[in-house]
Design an enzyme around this catalytic site. Structure first.
Site, PDB file in Angstrom:
ATOM      1  N   GLY A  15     -11.235   0.480 -26.983  1.00 22.81           N
ATOM      2  CA  GLY A  15     -11.673   1.800 -26.557  1.00 22.81           C
ATOM      3  C   GLY A  15     -11.281   2.841 -27.586  1.00 22.81           C
ATOM      4  O   GLY A  15     -12.046   3.738 -27.920  1.00 22.81           O
ATOM      5  N   ALA A  16     -10.053   2.711 -28.112  1.00 22.93           N
ATOM      6  CA  ALA A  16      -9.551   3.645 -29.118  1.00 22.93           C
ATOM      7  C   ALA A  16      -8.296   3.037 -29.739  1.00 22.93           C
ATOM      8  O   ALA A  16      -7.771   2.037 -29.257  1.00 22.93           O
ATOM      9  CB  ALA A  16      -9.239   5.001 -28.497  1.00 22.93           C
ATOM     10  N   ASN A  18      -3.667   5.295 -34.204  1.00 16.07           N
ATOM     11  CA  ASN A  18      -3.146   5.524 -35.548  1.00 16.07           C
ATOM     12  C   ASN A  18      -2.537   6.928 -35.647  1.00 16.07           C
ATOM     13  O   ASN A  18      -3.146   7.906 -35.221  1.00 16.07           O
ATOM     14  CB  ASN A  18      -4.273   5.414 -36.578  1.00 16.07           C
ATOM     15  CG  ASN A  18      -5.166   4.223 -36.329  1.00 16.07           C
ATOM     16  OD1 ASN A  18      -4.727   3.089 -36.366  1.00 16.07           O
ATOM     17  ND2 ASN A  18      -6.441   4.498 -36.051  1.00 16.07           N
ATOM     18  N   HIS A  70      -4.258   9.047 -23.403  1.00 15.78           N
ATOM     19  CA  HIS A  70      -3.596   7.759 -23.647  1.00 15.78           C
ATOM     20  C   HIS A  70      -3.198   7.639 -25.117  1.00 15.78           C
ATOM     21  O   HIS A  70      -2.045   7.304 -25.446  1.00 15.78           O
ATOM     22  CB  HIS A  70      -4.557   6.637 -23.245  1.00 15.78           C
ATOM     23  CG  HIS A  70      -4.042   5.252 -23.438  1.00 15.78           C
ATOM     24  ND1 HIS A  70      -3.757   4.405 -22.387  1.00 15.78           N
ATOM     25  CD2 HIS A  70      -3.782   4.527 -24.556  1.00 15.78           C
ATOM     26  CE1 HIS A  70      -3.337   3.243 -22.849  1.00 15.78           C
ATOM     27  NE2 HIS A  70      -3.354   3.293 -24.178  1.00 15.78           N
ATOM     28  N   GLU A  71      -4.144   7.913 -26.014  1.00 14.57           N
ATOM     29  CA  GLU A  71      -3.854   7.747 -27.446  1.00 14.57           C
ATOM     30  C   GLU A  71      -2.851   8.782 -27.937  1.00 14.57           C
ATOM     31  O   GLU A  71      -2.013   8.481 -28.791  1.00 14.57           O
ATOM     32  CB  GLU A  71      -5.151   7.823 -28.257  1.00 14.57           C
ATOM     33  CG  GLU A  71      -6.228   6.834 -27.842  1.00 14.57           C
ATOM     34  CD  GLU A  71      -5.742   5.397 -27.740  1.00 14.57           C
ATOM     35  OE1 GLU A  71      -4.879   4.990 -28.545  1.00 14.57           O
ATOM     36  OE2 GLU A  71      -6.216   4.670 -26.851  1.00 14.57           O
TER      37      GLU A  71
END
Length: 852
Positions: free
Chosen positions: A263-264, A267, A299-300
């Protein structure tokens, strides 16, 4: 004698540690090749005559080491395929101390979605878990953190945007090339390094506490970047406040990548996304898509602290990264948009994890991971959703303030470093003075979960626990410390009572006085367990559904269905309970109800009985849709719009109601003719799916053409999925033929495969084709671990015992090595589905005949 690296489970020694990489890579985008040169500042902690690096499909051309003013050239450079390493041997031992390793190399872009690869017009990297070694010779394990000072040479084309973890500090044209240099990073593990090059455009820069934030996409999708940008601007200050620590990586770039496995990916400073998880138009996007994008962005960004700032030592604690970010994302989005009620979406993910974790072939949240390939199998519902649910359950037990203080202590203690799960539990225990290590490790280190049985006589309640299996008759002796929250109503109103259920059997006296009108043994459904009520208690709940929270009504339905699967209840009892939900007005509860009824319609009944079941569903829920109608009111709330969408899914998609189909046909026709008011956005997916299922060749052609040119990724996915749904045999075949073409991107092959296997009229022919061309089907994933898992899981859509035997034979003859867990889980679940069909199908038919 074989070198110790000739082992897939090889781990790097701690003899030589990197401190700083200074690297330049030159990309030839047309030839899909690259060259690199780098200097790694390192420390040699003990004399050694070899340095071991990770490198995969790289050709090292020049290598030298300088320590203490002396240069050392390796006598041999030996690649080792099993461990994806290269061993540099020296004639005499390198002395201890600080030095540097200079390396030049060449390589090629990866054909799949790992390492450095070409995604349409965009060159992008994806390094988690262990693919930095496909671009850099490096120490490619999470514990080997170092600073990274990167620069890139690309063709001197002005339309190319060049992004990496740090901000651009220099961008110079040198003849036919541009040389772009980036700000050096803080210490990072290699899997968090990233590079993106392509004709991308970004939103205007906006700052959060001095941190610049931008969201990037291809030019034709630039109008879809604003919402993802807003989600980042909302999330970043909330995360800084929660952790009590400023964001560490200088800037935030979010980039939509046209073809992307996950999904992602988090980094540091350069977060990469599958386009559908970042890009949308809020004027036309269903609320489900808006919520999903917001949750993925949060989330990221949560990972920038939990994962990037404090990193796991090894992949056996991957769950710590992912479970925390999963739980945290919902907390952040709920703070930003409380009216969205995103915790009900969290419960949907938890429900899927409960289903998986009831299998014998499940695994603990934290289990042994021997190599990076095995780590790739850990990106599943247990790691993300069960892990997140356990964290939420522990937070509920400790209280929000104590839990947050423990997280802050953990962040301060392990800043810029690596940590293991027990480090977190100790911090939470110190902050709360509670036995967190015992509580957490019981849930994290042990697979499965308990079934809590409830027996009630007045104010006396007996709670018992045993492990829950979806396999009828299966049993084992595990126990858990279960933080049970009882919610009940007596003469003085509704109250809660907490019990830590440690033993197999625990008596509880309910507080208060007067008659107990109803009792829920999983208040708010925050506990990760199933509940089995005695008959009288279940009857009281069914008679007082309106007094329960939506999450509790969902829990009652889900638990009762799970008991049917496990042979502990009859399907007739479940259907009687389901029949009580005809006046349900909550969209999340309606979706839970429709999901269970859809399983019965598609798997347990056939022919006339299937049609009879659909009409029962339409009688149950159709009046609700008729009352609401398809046209939204001018000031209508999201809650009402979502209720309408849930009813359309139930009456139109599940029950195949002719009235709903006619309405959808007329509105889709108007929408395709350019009428933007024809369909309220939350109805789009269902309406297009219904119409496609009964569509003709002209509609197939229309959808195919629209899909190819559609810039909005959610709309494009809607059209692509619809192409799998046509039930006219010739059109079902046309949909199947697209699978092996470039029309279906690599990232979408598993969704498309599942759609074809779910097609009622095309399924058998397609299944025969899948068996014949299994190697080609698997090959369409490019070897991406997450996609391989989903290919295997799609086989669970088969229905009969004969098909089960064919799936078993296929996976036995042609196993998917990177999806061992998925193979076991899919076969076990499918075997249970087939057994349930044989055991309960007649019961559904008998129950239906009594409804006439």
């Amino acid at each position: 004698m074989a070198h110790l690296t000739a082992d897939k489970n090889f781990r790097l020694p701690r003899t030589v540690l990197p401190r700083r990489y200074t690297a330049t890579v030159s990309l030839d985008l047309e030839a899909r090749t690259f060259t690199g040169t780098q200097t790694v500042e390192l420390t040699v902690h003990a004399p050694t005559n070899e340095i071991i690096l990770h490198a995969l499909a790289l050709q090292l051309t020049q290598v030298s080491v300088r320590i203490g003013g002396t240069q050392h050239t390796p006598t041999s450079i030996q690649p080792v395929a099993e461990s994806e390493t290269v061993v540099l041997r020296f004639a005499s031992p390198l002395p201890t101390g600080e030095g540097s390793l200079a390396v030049d190399w060449t390589g090629r872009f990866t054909e799949g979605l790992r390492g450095l690869y070409l995604s349409g017009k965009v060159a992008a990297t994806q390094f988690e878990t262990a693919d930095a070694r496909r671009l850099f010779p490096c120490f490619d394990e999470p514990a080997f953190k170092a600073h990274w000072a990167l620069s890139v040479r690309v063709p001197a084309k002005p339309e190319l945007t060049v992004l990496s973890n740090g901000a651009v500090t220099s961008d110079k044209t040198e003849g036919a090339f541009r040389h772009v240099t980036f700000q050096e990073t803080d210490v990072l593990s290699s899997y968090l390094i990233a590079l993106v090059v392509g004709p991308l455009v970004g939103t205007p820069e906006q700052k959060v506490d001095g941190v610049p934030v931008r969201t990037w996409a291809l030019p034709e999708k630039a109008h879809l970047t604003r919402f993802g940008q807003e989600a980042a601007l909302a999330s970043l200050p909330r995360l800084q406040e929660y952790f009590g620590l400023p964001y560490a990586y200088g800037k935030v770039d979010q980039v939509g990548i046209p073809d992307f496995e996950a999904g992602a990916m988090e980094n540091a400073g350069l977060i990469t996304f599958r386009e559908v998880a970042l890009l949308l138009d809020p004027a036309t996007a269903p609320l489900s898509v808006q919520k999903r994008v917001s949750e993925v962005v949060a989330h990221e960004l949560a990972h920038q602290w939990f994962g990037n700032w404090v990193t796991m030592v090894w992949w056996d604690d991957l769950w710590l990264n992912e479970a925390f970010a999963t739980w945290m994302a919902y907390k952040i989005v709920d703070s930003w948009k409380p009216e969205w009620r995103v915790w009900l979406d969290f419960d949907t993910g938890k429900a899927a994890a409960l289903h998986l974790d009831a299998l014998k072939s499940t695994h603990p949240v934290r289990g042994e991971v021997r190599n990076a390939s095995e780590a790739g199998e850990s990106f599943d519902l247990i790691t993300y959703e069960k892990g997140g649910a356990v964290l939420r359950m522990i937070e509920g037990f400790l209280g929000e303030e104590a839990f947050r203080e423990g997280i802050r202590q953990y962040m301060r203690t392990h800043a810029r470093g690596n940590a293991v799960a027990d480090d977190l539990w100790k911090a939470l225990g110190a902050a709360s003075s509670q036995p967190v290590v015992e509580l957490a490790n019981a849930w994290i280190g042990q697979s499965g979960y308990p079934l809590v049985s409830v027996s009630q006589e007045g104010h006396q309640v007996t709670l018992t626990q045993r492990r829950f299996y979806s396999e009828p008759g299966a049993s084992s002796g595990e126990r858990w410390p279960v933080p049970v929250v009882l919610r009940f109503e007596d003469g003085n109103g509704v109250r809660e009572q907490r019990v830590l259920l440690r033993e197999e059997r625990t008596p509880v006296t309910l507080e208060g006085s007067g008659e107990i009108r109803w009792l829920s043994a999983n208040a708010g459904s925050t506990g990760f367990y199933r509940v089995a009520y005695d008959a009288a208690s279940l009857q009281k709940l069914a008679s007082n559904l309106g007094a329960l929270a939506p999450s509790e009504r969902i829990g009652v339905l889900a638990d009762q269905w799970a008991l049917v699967r496990a042979g502990l209840a009859k399907v007739e009892d479940f259907l009687n309970l389901a029949g009580r939900f005809g006046n349900e007005e909550d969209d999340a509860v309606l979706d839970e109800l429709a999901g269970r009824l859809s399983y019965i319609e598609s798997r347990l009944v056939e022919g006339e009985d299937q049609e009879r079941f659909r009409r029962w569903v339409e009688r149950l829920l159709g009046p609700g849709l008729e009352k609401l109608g398809w046209e939204p009111g001018p000031e209508e709330s999201n809650r009402i719009r979502l209720r309408r969408a849930a009813l359309v899914r139930a009456v139109g998609v599940l029950a195949r109601g002719q009235g709903a189909l006619g309405e959808a046909r007329a509105r889709v026709k108007r929408a395709f003719a350019g009428d933007k008011q024809a369909l309220e956005p939350n109805l789009l997916d269902s309406a297009v799916a219904m119409v496609a299922r009964h569509g003709d060749a002209a509609l197939f052609d229309t959808l195919l053409e629209k899909m190819k040119v559609e810039p909005d990724p959610a709309t494009q996915r809607r059209y692509l999925t619809a192409l799998t749904s046509f039930e006219e045999p010739a059109l079902a075949k046309r949909g199947q033929e697209l699978f092996f073409t470039d029309t279906v991107k690599m990232q979408d092959v598993t969704t498309y495969l599942s759609g074809l296997l779910a097609n009622r009229t095309g399924r058998d022919a397609w299944w025969a084709e899948v068996q014949k061309r299994w190697k080609d089907v698997v090959g369409r994933t490019g070897g991406a671990p997450m996609l391989l898992r989903r290919v295997v899981e799609s086989l669970g859509l088969m229905r009969t015992r004969a098909q089960l035997e064919e799936v078993q034979a296929l996976l036995q003859t042609h196993p998917v090595g990177e999806a061992q867990q998925a193979m076991k889980q899919t076969l076990e679940r499918l075997a249970q589905d087939v057994a349930l069909r044989e055991r309960e199908g007649a019961g559904v038919v008998e129950w239906l005949r009594r409804q006439a």
